[in-house]
Write a protein that holds these residues in place. Sequence first.
Motif, PDB file in Angstrom:
ATOM      1  N   GLY A  24       0.790  -1.222   0.000  1.00  0.00           N
ATOM      2  CA  GLY A  24       0.000   0.000   0.000  1.00  0.00           C
ATOM      3  C   GLY A  24       0.825   1.277   0.000  1.00  0.00           C
ATOM      4  N   GLU A  25       2.131   1.166  -0.049  1.00  0.00           N
ATOM      5  CA  GLU A  25       2.989   2.351  -0.066  1.00  0.00           C
ATOM      6  C   GLU A  25       3.395   2.661  -1.506  1.00  0.00           C
ATOM      7  N   GLU A  26       2.401   3.010  -2.326  1.00  0.00           N
ATOM      8  CA  GLU A  26       2.631   3.239  -3.748  1.00  0.00           C
ATOM      9  C   GLU A  26       3.603   4.385  -4.013  1.00  0.00           C
ATOM     10  N   THR A  27       3.524   5.453  -3.225  1.00  0.00           N
ATOM     11  CA  THR A  27       4.413   6.595  -3.435  1.00  0.00           C
ATOM     12  C   THR A  27       5.860   6.190  -3.198  1.00  0.00           C
ATOM     13  N   ALA A  29       7.072   3.134  -3.373  1.00  0.00           N
ATOM     14  CA  ALA A  29       7.433   2.186  -4.422  1.00  0.00           C
ATOM     15  C   ALA A  29       7.759   2.913  -5.719  1.00  0.00           C
ATOM     16  N   ARG A  30       6.989   3.916  -6.047  1.00  0.00           N
ATOM     17  CA  ARG A  30       7.245   4.672  -7.282  1.00  0.00           C
ATOM     18  C   ARG A  30       8.567   5.410  -7.203  1.00  0.00           C
ATOM     19  N   GLN A  65       2.860  -8.446 -10.872  1.00  0.00           N
ATOM     20  CA  GLN A  65       3.659  -7.255 -10.566  1.00  0.00           C
ATOM     21  C   GLN A  65       5.060  -7.651 -10.104  1.00  0.00           C
ATOM     22  N   CYS A 115       3.313  -2.167 -16.871  1.00  0.00           N
ATOM     23  CA  CYS A 115       3.478  -2.171 -15.430  1.00  0.00           C
ATOM     24  C   CYS A 115       4.513  -1.121 -15.078  1.00  0.00           C
ATOM     25  N   MET A 116       4.277  -0.420 -14.016  1.00  0.00           N
ATOM     26  CA  MET A 116       5.220   0.579 -13.530  1.00  0.00           C
ATOM     27  C   MET A 116       5.626   1.541 -14.645  1.00  0.00           C
ATOM     28  N   TYR A 157       3.728   7.008 -17.224  1.00  0.00           N
ATOM     29  CA  TYR A 157       2.691   6.784 -16.224  1.00  0.00           C
ATOM     30  C   TYR A 157       1.332   7.327 -16.650  1.00  0.00           C
ATOM     31  N   ALA A 162      -4.501   2.444 -13.644  1.00  0.00           N
ATOM     32  CA  ALA A 162      -4.105   1.929 -12.335  1.00  0.00           C
ATOM     33  C   ALA A 162      -4.346   0.432 -12.230  1.00  0.00           C
TER      34      ALA A 162
END
Length: 165
Positions: A24-27, A29-30, A65, A115-116, A157, A162
């Motif tokens: 849930g820590e997408e920021t 991870a990005r 993923q 992806c990503m 992106y 999403a």
Amino acid sequence: MHPHPFSSRLGHSRGIVHEAIGPGEETAARKVHDWAIDLFNHGFYWESHEAWESLWHSFGRNGAQAKFAKGLIKLAAAGVKAREGRAIGVKRHAGRAIELFDDCSAADAGQFQWCMGLSAAWLRAHCRAIFDHPERFLEASDSDVICVFPFVLLPSYGTVSASSC
């Protein structure tokens, strides 16, 4: 040829600790992914490998993923082997990356194409070129950093939904 950047006492990144990225820590991870892309594009293949590996762990090392991240890890490993002048290693890692990107595309009945911010098909095509002619990418010079691949990773992106990753 060159010391491991993190684990060797001579490594330039010795002592740097990668923070764990939780679900849930997408920021976070990005940020790590963007950093890994920047490292890769500038010829820091070992370092990008390490950064993508932290994402792979955060994705649970399983699922589409995680396979995509593992494909990027293997692509970076091919760069490491190219810097070592090892064509067999380049071919082996590029081949594994192809398999992983193929697995991603097969997931969800072919819906997993991006992806990503990166295209699985585009990455597969470049990995295929590396696999077919690994000797073209060998660069075992004394220079600390050399880009061995004739492409850069440019995430898009804005064009990725999403739900695709």
